[in-house]
Design a protein around this motif. Structure first.
Motif, PDB file in Angstrom:
ATOM      1  N   TYR B 413       0.836  -1.196   0.000  1.00  0.00           N
ATOM      2  CA  TYR B 413       0.000   0.000   0.000  1.00  0.00           C
ATOM      3  C   TYR B 413       0.870   1.244   0.000  1.00  0.00           C
ATOM      4  CZ  TYR B 413      -3.868  -2.971   1.607  1.00  0.00           C
ATOM      5  OH  TYR B 413      -4.829  -3.935   1.714  1.00  0.00           O
ATOM      6  N   LYS B 504      -2.060   5.988 -10.667  1.00  0.00           N
ATOM      7  CA  LYS B 504      -2.971   5.768 -11.789  1.00  0.00           C
ATOM      8  C   LYS B 504      -4.366   5.639 -11.221  1.00  0.00           C
ATOM      9  CE  LYS B 504      -0.316   3.143 -15.093  1.00  0.00           C
ATOM     10  NZ  LYS B 504      -0.590   2.056 -16.026  1.00  0.00           N
ATOM     11  N   LEU B 506      -8.041   4.234 -10.711  1.00  0.00           N
ATOM     12  CA  LEU B 506      -8.593   2.911 -10.969  1.00  0.00           C
ATOM     13  C   LEU B 506      -9.525   3.000 -12.163  1.00  0.00           C
ATOM     14  CD1 LEU B 506      -9.285   1.738  -7.346  1.00  0.00           C
ATOM     15  CD2 LEU B 506      -7.877   0.535  -8.999  1.00  0.00           C
ATOM     16  N   SER B 507      -9.474   1.969 -13.011  1.00  0.00           N
ATOM     17  CA  SER B 507     -10.362   2.003 -14.162  1.00  0.00           C
ATOM     18  C   SER B 507     -11.710   1.422 -13.755  1.00  0.00           C
ATOM     19  CB  SER B 507      -9.745   1.211 -15.307  1.00  0.00           C
ATOM     20  OG  SER B 507      -9.545  -0.111 -14.905  1.00  0.00           O
ATOM     21  N   TYR B 516      -9.827   3.450  -2.211  1.00  0.00           N
ATOM     22  CA  TYR B 516      -8.542   3.514  -2.901  1.00  0.00           C
ATOM     23  C   TYR B 516      -8.506   4.719  -3.824  1.00  0.00           C
ATOM     24  CZ  TYR B 516      -8.718  -1.180  -1.153  1.00  0.00           C
ATOM     25  OH  TYR B 516      -8.850  -2.242  -0.319  1.00  0.00           O
ATOM     26  N   VAL B 519      -3.952   3.255  -8.037  1.00  0.00           N
ATOM     27  CA  VAL B 519      -2.935   2.223  -7.880  1.00  0.00           C
ATOM     28  C   VAL B 519      -1.636   2.752  -8.474  1.00  0.00           C
ATOM     29  CG1 VAL B 519      -4.406   0.180  -7.897  1.00  0.00           C
ATOM     30  CG2 VAL B 519      -3.750   1.221 -10.046  1.00  0.00           C
ATOM     31  N   THR B 520      -0.570   2.087  -8.120  1.00  0.00           N
ATOM     32  CA  THR B 520       0.687   2.408  -8.774  1.00  0.00           C
ATOM     33  C   THR B 520       1.443   1.101  -8.972  1.00  0.00           C
ATOM     34  OG1 THR B 520       2.616   3.854  -8.745  1.00  0.00           O
ATOM     35  CG2 THR B 520       2.009   2.851  -6.653  1.00  0.00           C
ATOM     36  N   LEU B 521       2.362   1.105  -9.917  1.00  0.00           N
ATOM     37  CA  LEU B 521       3.172  -0.092 -10.128  1.00  0.00           C
ATOM     38  C   LEU B 521       4.530   0.137  -9.493  1.00  0.00           C
ATOM     39  CD1 LEU B 521       2.414  -1.093 -13.819  1.00  0.00           C
ATOM     40  CD2 LEU B 521       1.971  -2.443 -11.782  1.00  0.00           C
ATOM     41  N   VAL B 527       1.672  -4.613  -8.124  1.00  0.00           N
ATOM     42  CA  VAL B 527       0.681  -3.549  -8.001  1.00  0.00           C
ATOM     43  C   VAL B 527       0.646  -3.071  -6.546  1.00  0.00           C
ATOM     44  CG1 VAL B 527      -1.763  -2.975  -8.211  1.00  0.00           C
ATOM     45  CG2 VAL B 527      -0.703  -4.534  -9.855  1.00  0.00           C
ATOM     46  N   LEU B 529      -1.552  -0.603  -3.912  1.00  0.00           N
ATOM     47  CA  LEU B 529      -2.810   0.132  -3.782  1.00  0.00           C
ATOM     48  C   LEU B 529      -2.565   1.443  -3.047  1.00  0.00           C
ATOM     49  CD1 LEU B 529      -5.017  -2.885  -2.595  1.00  0.00           C
ATOM     50  CD2 LEU B 529      -4.749  -2.028  -4.927  1.00  0.00           C
TER      51      LEU B 529
END
Lengths: 195, 544
Positions: B413, B504, B506-507, B516, B519-521, B527, B529
């Motif tokens: 997270y 990013k 959430l789609s 949330y 998210v990020t990578l 991934v 959160l």
């Protein structure tokens, strides 16, 4: 990143290869039982991706499937509905992964012999993608449209909202439930999540 | 990097040259159609803006000349001066001189503007419809002019948005490449990836820099707005603006524009008292409102203060109970800062009357939602009789945020730093089970603490937030977050590092889950959160 319109099917690790889908659907026939009523008029066919939920066969039209891949690492998202398995990174896009068995209350069939490997169908809706996890290798099937019974009488008796079912196909004594994923995505999932 | 003054000057010159081009075009039109009021109005507007801009930045020759030309054109507009051949010639000369002055701003050897021409301009203005105007010959300017294009371009913010998104994607991949190169331990790959790192970083800052605007572009709209509201309310307001030169991402400024306007309206209609009332209280008749911007680490802080009547805490307590936001026995024990939190609840209102400008049921919750949406924070401070201030802490850029990385139940997270107060490690013994929550004494302050694993992963029916036995280990890592005037400690399983992340969104269909923020990578491809502190605080309060 936008992938082109040709659907890519990831064969990596699949026990039996799935047809990489050609957009022309005249070549492929599903089984010996399929007959064309009038050989001079080529009948309209539909190309399906068939997969198992519970013990039954379900299918989606291939146009709705962006790709099939071995299920990647899924990050669980706490406090989301049970049918949301989490999010996964598929080629740089982070998409939601759904469990339709959980969604429709279908009892999963646990087979001791089946591998832990599952597959994910990436469904492309209008402005987003979503992943649907299936247990066995999805298969490709060409079928004449007339094989799909659009209004079977029993639809009202089952627990999947009838709007989501495009019809029931019978092939080789198999019964295949053809789903309309777009309707599933547009209606139901979103309202469920906003609650 | 260039100084801000240099940048302002370049912007001025580019705009001025554009005005000059437009003036040339319009005056040529006007020569053909002297009766065209629209063209005249446009010339008038251009000269007026040019005059104001030049004056603001200190180019007095340009502002004086623009003023003379403006006067001449106003006479033409009022039909007091005819657009005759002689007048046209002088006006053309004047506009040419204007162009000359603009292009020679940096040229110290240019000297004074041609006095003959200036006198000619004075003559046509003074000799209203005079029959015998003695105009001196001036040297023609138009002959030896070079054509040149502007050094500045306008760009749609949409294009910059797209660039910033791409940079975000690039940064994620860069981190991934960097982490792979460490794993592979190949020197050449390592040197290439560290070069890639530096270039992406520079690219990121360049794109972010291109999106910055000065807060003045918003602040400077307020003197007029405040005057209008104050007039309608029968109040007099003295506004002070500080920090107009502070830079902030254009989209962030856009998002807070309505919020700031809302707060300013509130301050004037509800905060500042009428002049008579102020006198009785021993205050000046004139109300004071200040808008101050400043940089704070990576953030921008905007503070709006008034010296009005302040917030009546008793009234807030009463209203909160009446509107069923809190039980009356609990309300009695709430601190002032807890009470201020209610002001941000949806539908909460203290307004008794609706005026033209405020009290129409659009509450502070709208303001807070806007600020939450960009990952900012807002705080209120108020003292009865003395005034109220709102402090907004805003990120300078939307895409890249400093964040704290941690792990709970094997999931990564991140929490944006803008919401974190501090990080402490504490022995489990130092946590106290009080009622159904845990309390900890952090630097003399009693703070509610919650085990994130329990809050996020326990089944809701059996969730026990006040049970220390749920914790593992002897030492607990706690992130103190703050939201809506209230602090909350979050116990995490593993604490990692501070890192800049690209969030990013959430789609669909997950974008409706407010727990949330996105998210990020991570560099490892995993991934992560991004927890939304406002939502997690709300969820916690709701659970309790």
């Amino acid at each position: 990143m936008k992938r082109d319109k040709n659907k890519s099917i990831d064969n990596e690790g699949l026990a039996e290869p799935v047809d990489s889908a050609p957009t022309s659907s005249d070549l492929h026939e599903a089984g010996p039982s399929e007959t064309t009523p009038n050989p001079h008029l080529p009948e309209e066919t539909v190309h399906l991706i068939v997969f198992k939920l519970g013990a039954e066969d379900y299918a989606i039209r291939i146009e709705q499937v962006k790709e099939v891949t071995v299920t990647p690492n899924v990050t669980r998202m706490p406090r989301t509905p049970d049918f949301v398995k989490g999010v996964a990174n598929i080629r740089g896009d982070i998409i939601a992964i759904m469990d339709l068995e959980e969604r429709f209350g279908i009892r999963p069939v646990i087979d001791a012999n089946s591998s832990l490997l599952t597959y994910t169908l990436v469904i492309e809706a209008k402005d987003y993608s979503i992943g649907v996890v299936v247990r066995e290798v999805p298969q490709s099937l060409n079928l004449s449209v007339s094989k799909i019974d659009k209004t079977p009488a029993f639809l009202q008796d089952i627990n999947i909202h009838e709007n989501y079912i495009e019809g029931i196909a019978k092939v080789d004594n198999r019964l295949i439930i053809v789903l309309d994923m777009f309707k599933i995505l547009t209606h139901d999932e979103i309202s469920e999540l906003t609650e | 990097m260039k100084s801000r003054e240099q940048e302002y000057k370049e912007i001025f010159i580019a705009e001025a040259l554009e005005y000059y081009d437009a003036l040339n075009r319009h005056i040529s039109d006007l020569e053909k159609r002297p009766q065209d009021d629209q063209v005249l109005a446009e010339i008038f507007r251009l000269l007026h803006n040019l005059k104001a801009n030049a004056k603001a930045i200190g180019y007095l020759h340009i502002s004086d000349l623009s003023h003379k030309l403006e006067t001449a054109f106003s006479l033409i507009r009022n039909k007091e001066l005819s657009f005759s051949d002689e007048v046209v010639a002088v006006l053309f000369d004047g506009i040419d001189l204007l162009g000359d002055l603009i292009t020679n701003i940096d040229n110290d050897s240019y000297g004074e503007p041609d006095p003959v021409l200036l006198r000619n301009l004075d003559i046509i203005v003074d000799n209203l419809s005079g029959s015998t105007i003695e105009l001196a010959k001036v040297q023609r300017y138009n002959t030896s002019k070079n054509l040149s294009l502007s050094d500045l371009i306008y760009i749609q913010i949409k294009k910059l948005d797209h660039m910033l998104n791409l940079v975000g994607e690039l940064m994620i991949d860069r981190d991934r490449v960097l982490s792979i190169s460490r794993e592979l331990d190949n020197d050449e790959l390592k040197s290439v990836s560290s070069h890639l790192y530096r270039i992406t970083e520079e690219l990121q800052y360049s794109v972010m820099d291109a999106r910055l605007v000065s807060i003045g572009s918003l602040f400077n709209k307020f003197p007029r707005i405040i005057r209008d509201i104050a007039t309608a309310e029968g109040k007099t307001i003295n506004l002070s603006l500080i920090g107009q030169e502070i830079q902030i991402d254009r989209n962030i400024l856009q998002i807070i524009t309505d919020s700031l306007l809302h707060l300013v309206r509130n301050a004037i209609t509800h905060g500042i008292e009428r002049p008579e009332e102020r006198e009785k209280k021993g205050k000046s008749r004139e109300g004071h409102v200040s808008l101050v911007a400043r940089n704070d680490r990576d953030n921008v802080v905007i503070k709006l203060s008034d010296d009005g009547k302040g917030i009546d805490f008793k009234q807030v307590r009463k209203a909160a109970v009446e509107q069923k936001l809190v039980a009356s026995d609990v309300a009695a024990g709430l601190s002032n800062s807890d009470l201020l939190g209610f002001l941000f609840e949806p539908g909460f209102s203290l307004a008794k009357e609706v005026t033209e400008f405020s009290g129409r049921g659009v509450g502070l919750d709208v303001v807070k939602n806007a600020i939450d949406s960009i990952g900012g924070r807002i705080n209120i401070d108020s003292e009865k009789g003395k005034g109220t201030s709102f402090t907004m802490q805003l990120p300078t850029s939307i895409a890249v945020k400093g964040a704290l990385l941690f792990e709970v139940a094997d999931i990564f997270y991140a929490i944006p730093l803008i919401h974190t107060e501090s990080v402490v490690a504490m022995e489990t013994d130092e946590l106290h089970e009080v009622g159904d929550v845990l309390l900890a004494d952090v630097k003399g302050e009693t703070i509610t603490v919650v085990y994130l694993n329990e809050l996020l992963n326990a089944p809701e029916e059996t969730m026990r937030l006040g049970d220390k036995t749920k914790l593992s280990g002897l030492i607990q890592n706690i992130i103190i977050v703050s939201y809506n005037n209230r602090k909350l400690g979050l116990i995490v399983d593993k604490m990692y590092r501070q890192q800049d992340i690209v969030v990013k969104p959430l789609s669909k269909p997950l974008d409706t889950i407010d727990l949330y923020g996105g998210v990020t990578l991570l560099g490892t491809g995993k991934v992560c959160l991004v927890l939304d502190v406002p939502a997690i605080t709300r969820y916690f309060i709701h659970r309790r």
